[in-house]
Design a protein around this motif. Sequence first.
Motif, PDB file in Angstrom:
ATOM      1  N   ILE A 100       0.839  -1.205   0.000  1.00  0.00           N
ATOM      2  CA  ILE A 100       0.000   0.000   0.000  1.00  0.00           C
ATOM      3  C   ILE A 100       0.872   1.253   0.000  1.00  0.00           C
ATOM      4  CG2 ILE A 100      -1.677   1.337   1.337  1.00  0.00           C
ATOM      5  CD1 ILE A 100      -2.764  -1.411   2.341  1.00  0.00           C
ATOM      6  N   LEU A 101       1.900   1.274   0.850  1.00  0.00           N
ATOM      7  CA  LEU A 101       2.775   2.448   0.923  1.00  0.00           C
ATOM      8  C   LEU A 101       3.557   2.638  -0.369  1.00  0.00           C
ATOM      9  CD1 LEU A 101       4.166   2.321   4.569  1.00  0.00           C
ATOM     10  CD2 LEU A 101       2.275   3.674   3.661  1.00  0.00           C
ATOM     11  N   THR A 102       4.018   1.544  -0.953  1.00  0.00           N
ATOM     12  CA  THR A 102       4.758   1.635  -2.211  1.00  0.00           C
ATOM     13  C   THR A 102       3.872   2.197  -3.317  1.00  0.00           C
ATOM     14  OG1 THR A 102       6.201  -0.206  -1.617  1.00  0.00           O
ATOM     15  CG2 THR A 102       6.043   0.336  -3.948  1.00  0.00           C
ATOM     16  N   ALA A 103       2.656   1.675  -3.415  1.00  0.00           N
ATOM     17  CA  ALA A 103       1.712   2.146  -4.434  1.00  0.00           C
ATOM     18  C   ALA A 103       1.368   3.617  -4.219  1.00  0.00           C
ATOM     19  CB  ALA A 103       0.449   1.295  -4.403  1.00  0.00           C
ATOM     20  N   ALA A 104       1.124   3.979  -2.962  1.00  0.00           N
ATOM     21  CA  ALA A 104       0.769   5.363  -2.654  1.00  0.00           C
ATOM     22  C   ALA A 104       1.907   6.318  -2.997  1.00  0.00           C
ATOM     23  CB  ALA A 104       0.406   5.491  -1.177  1.00  0.00           C
ATOM     24  N   LEU A 105       3.140   5.929  -2.676  1.00  0.00           N
ATOM     25  CA  LEU A 105       4.284   6.776  -2.993  1.00  0.00           C
ATOM     26  C   LEU A 105       4.346   7.056  -4.481  1.00  0.00           C
ATOM     27  CD1 LEU A 105       6.963   8.188  -2.240  1.00  0.00           C
ATOM     28  CD2 LEU A 105       8.090   5.981  -2.571  1.00  0.00           C
ATOM     29  N   ASP A 106       4.254   6.020  -5.287  1.00  0.00           N
ATOM     30  CA  ASP A 106       4.332   6.194  -6.742  1.00  0.00           C
ATOM     31  C   ASP A 106       3.218   7.106  -7.249  1.00  0.00           C
ATOM     32  OD1 ASP A 106       6.503   4.499  -6.745  1.00  0.00           O
ATOM     33  OD2 ASP A 106       5.366   2.734  -7.359  1.00  0.00           O
ATOM     34  N   LEU A 107       2.018   6.913  -6.736  1.00  0.00           N
ATOM     35  CA  LEU A 107       0.877   7.706  -7.195  1.00  0.00           C
ATOM     36  C   LEU A 107       0.947   9.147  -6.696  1.00  0.00           C
ATOM     37  CD1 LEU A 107      -1.937   5.048  -6.698  1.00  0.00           C
ATOM     38  CD2 LEU A 107      -1.209   6.015  -8.888  1.00  0.00           C
ATOM     39  N   TYR A 108       1.283   9.332  -5.435  1.00  0.00           N
ATOM     40  CA  TYR A 108       1.343  10.684  -4.872  1.00  0.00           C
ATOM     41  C   TYR A 108       2.386  11.529  -5.595  1.00  0.00           C
ATOM     42  CZ  TYR A 108      -1.413   9.001  -0.841  1.00  0.00           C
ATOM     43  OH  TYR A 108      -2.386   8.482  -0.020  1.00  0.00           O
ATOM     44  N   VAL A 109       3.537  10.917  -5.887  1.00  0.00           N
ATOM     45  CA  VAL A 109       4.597  11.667  -6.564  1.00  0.00           C
ATOM     46  C   VAL A 109       4.224  11.952  -8.015  1.00  0.00           C
ATOM     47  CG1 VAL A 109       6.990  11.547  -7.378  1.00  0.00           C
ATOM     48  CG2 VAL A 109       6.435  10.857  -5.043  1.00  0.00           C
ATOM     49  N   ALA A 110       3.629  10.969  -8.686  1.00  0.00           N
ATOM     50  CA  ALA A 110       3.294  11.137 -10.106  1.00  0.00           C
ATOM     51  C   ALA A 110       2.139  12.114 -10.327  1.00  0.00           C
ATOM     52  CB  ALA A 110       2.948   9.782 -10.713  1.00  0.00           C
ATOM     53  N   LYS A 111       1.133  12.076  -9.444  1.00  0.00           N
ATOM     54  CA  LYS A 111      -0.090  12.833  -9.699  1.00  0.00           C
ATOM     55  C   LYS A 111      -0.388  13.915  -8.672  1.00  0.00           C
ATOM     56  CE  LYS A 111      -3.615  10.426 -11.179  1.00  0.00           C
ATOM     57  NZ  LYS A 111      -4.703   9.444 -11.304  1.00  0.00           N
ATOM     58  N   GLY A 112       0.268  13.855  -7.527  1.00  0.00           N
ATOM     59  CA  GLY A 112      -0.046  14.773  -6.442  1.00  0.00           C
ATOM     60  C   GLY A 112      -1.069  14.158  -5.508  1.00  0.00           C
ATOM     61  N   TYR A 113      -0.873  14.372  -4.236  1.00  0.00           N
ATOM     62  CA  TYR A 113      -1.725  13.739  -3.219  1.00  0.00           C
ATOM     63  C   TYR A 113      -3.208  13.990  -3.474  1.00  0.00           C
ATOM     64  CZ  TYR A 113      -4.004  13.060   1.315  1.00  0.00           C
ATOM     65  OH  TYR A 113      -4.861  12.673   2.324  1.00  0.00           O
ATOM     66  N   HIS A 114      -3.568  15.239  -3.742  1.00  0.00           N
ATOM     67  CA  HIS A 114      -4.980  15.597  -3.867  1.00  0.00           C
ATOM     68  C   HIS A 114      -5.623  15.030  -5.129  1.00  0.00           C
ATOM     69  CE1 HIS A 114      -4.915  18.169  -0.375  1.00  0.00           C
ATOM     70  NE2 HIS A 114      -3.844  18.789  -0.828  1.00  0.00           N
ATOM     71  N   ASN A 115      -4.811  14.589  -6.071  1.00  0.00           N
ATOM     72  CA  ASN A 115      -5.348  14.045  -7.320  1.00  0.00           C
ATOM     73  C   ASN A 115      -5.426  12.522  -7.324  1.00  0.00           C
ATOM     74  OD1 ASN A 115      -5.534  16.651  -8.534  1.00  0.00           O
ATOM     75  ND2 ASN A 115      -3.330  16.596  -8.918  1.00  0.00           N
ATOM     76  N   VAL A 116      -5.144  11.914  -6.203  1.00  0.00           N
ATOM     77  CA  VAL A 116      -5.151  10.449  -6.100  1.00  0.00           C
ATOM     78  C   VAL A 116      -6.289  10.024  -5.177  1.00  0.00           C
ATOM     79  CG1 VAL A 116      -3.860   8.419  -5.350  1.00  0.00           C
ATOM     80  CG2 VAL A 116      -2.667  10.296  -6.496  1.00  0.00           C
ATOM     81  N   SER A 117      -7.093   9.090  -5.628  1.00  0.00           N
ATOM     82  CA  SER A 117      -8.182   8.567  -4.802  1.00  0.00           C
ATOM     83  C   SER A 117      -7.733   7.310  -4.077  1.00  0.00           C
ATOM     84  CB  SER A 117      -9.404   8.250  -5.662  1.00  0.00           C
ATOM     85  OG  SER A 117      -9.154   7.107  -6.468  1.00  0.00           O
ATOM     86  N   ILE A 118      -8.445   6.983  -3.023  1.00  0.00           N
ATOM     87  CA  ILE A 118      -8.145   5.766  -2.279  1.00  0.00           C
ATOM     88  C   ILE A 118      -8.317   4.542  -3.153  1.00  0.00           C
ATOM     89  CG2 ILE A 118     -10.461   5.343  -1.358  1.00  0.00           C
ATOM     90  CD1 ILE A 118      -7.254   5.172   0.715  1.00  0.00           C
ATOM     91  N   HIS A 119      -9.244   4.616  -4.128  1.00  0.00           N
ATOM     92  CA  HIS A 119      -9.474   3.489  -5.022  1.00  0.00           C
ATOM     93  C   HIS A 119      -8.296   3.287  -5.984  1.00  0.00           C
ATOM     94  CE1 HIS A 119     -13.586   2.704  -3.709  1.00  0.00           C
ATOM     95  NE2 HIS A 119     -13.758   4.022  -3.661  1.00  0.00           N
ATOM     96  N   GLU A 120      -7.630   4.384  -6.359  1.00  0.00           N
ATOM     97  CA  GLU A 120      -6.445   4.252  -7.209  1.00  0.00           C
ATOM     98  C   GLU A 120      -5.312   3.568  -6.449  1.00  0.00           C
ATOM     99  OE1 GLU A 120      -5.910   7.791 -10.244  1.00  0.00           O
ATOM    100  OE2 GLU A 120      -6.658   8.564  -8.331  1.00  0.00           O
ATOM    101  N   VAL A 121      -5.163   3.925  -5.182  1.00  0.00           N
ATOM    102  CA  VAL A 121      -4.142   3.273  -4.362  1.00  0.00           C
ATOM    103  C   VAL A 121      -4.470   1.793  -4.223  1.00  0.00           C
ATOM    104  CG1 VAL A 121      -3.062   3.172  -2.085  1.00  0.00           C
ATOM    105  CG2 VAL A 121      -3.648   5.399  -3.081  1.00  0.00           C
TER     106      VAL A 121
END
Length: 210
Positions: free
Chosen positions: A18-39
């Motif tokens: 979960i943390l690995t996936a979130a890191l990749d998504l948060y950095v690529a798209k920005g925290y506010h642009n990532v949904s819990i479902h994407e993680v």
Amino acid sequence: MPYLTREVPSPEPIDCRILTAALDLYVAKGYHNVSIHEVQKEAKVSIGSIYNHFGGKEGIAKALYDHLLNEMNEMVDSVIAENLTTIQQCNRVIELLFEYTETRSNIIAYVLHAKHGEFIIDEKPICCGEPFQKMRDIVQRGIDEGVIRNCNSWVASASIFGPAIRLIHLRLDGVIDMSLPDLFDETIATIWDGMTTETVKAQNELSEAS
């Protein structure tokens, strides 16, 4: 789990995925642009697993922040443990930050480039974190030893580590297309040209002459 030096365990535990996936998504798209479902989709886990481990998206961000700050703390500790002079310790920290910007860019981006206060409630600025306090302590020792110019430790720390961190930002933003380790020697020379005492400069000149 994103690490600076350790290998990711296999199979990777659910919380680590979960943390690995979130890191990749948060950095690529920005925290506010990532949904819990994407993680959830990226980590290949259930929504329930995310809420059980972290309580939601903000909990993931906070856990990731704490974990990566600890990674940075271990990095600084490893430098302090080496048999190096104060100036060499500063140089080694910068060298590692440059190397990890190339090899662990998402970790460096999340620690040094993200505005954590925008999405982690009541979090202190990153510069108040333990690894950065230890970096200032190194600088203060250098001031006390008379090898770093006698000035406010915040000013000295910003003058020593600030230029390197700015270069990291520019590299992460794609403004600099050179590998940062290729800029290390020039960066270090520029920093210490302004921050070493006249005594140290004279000693360096004598050393070079001999």
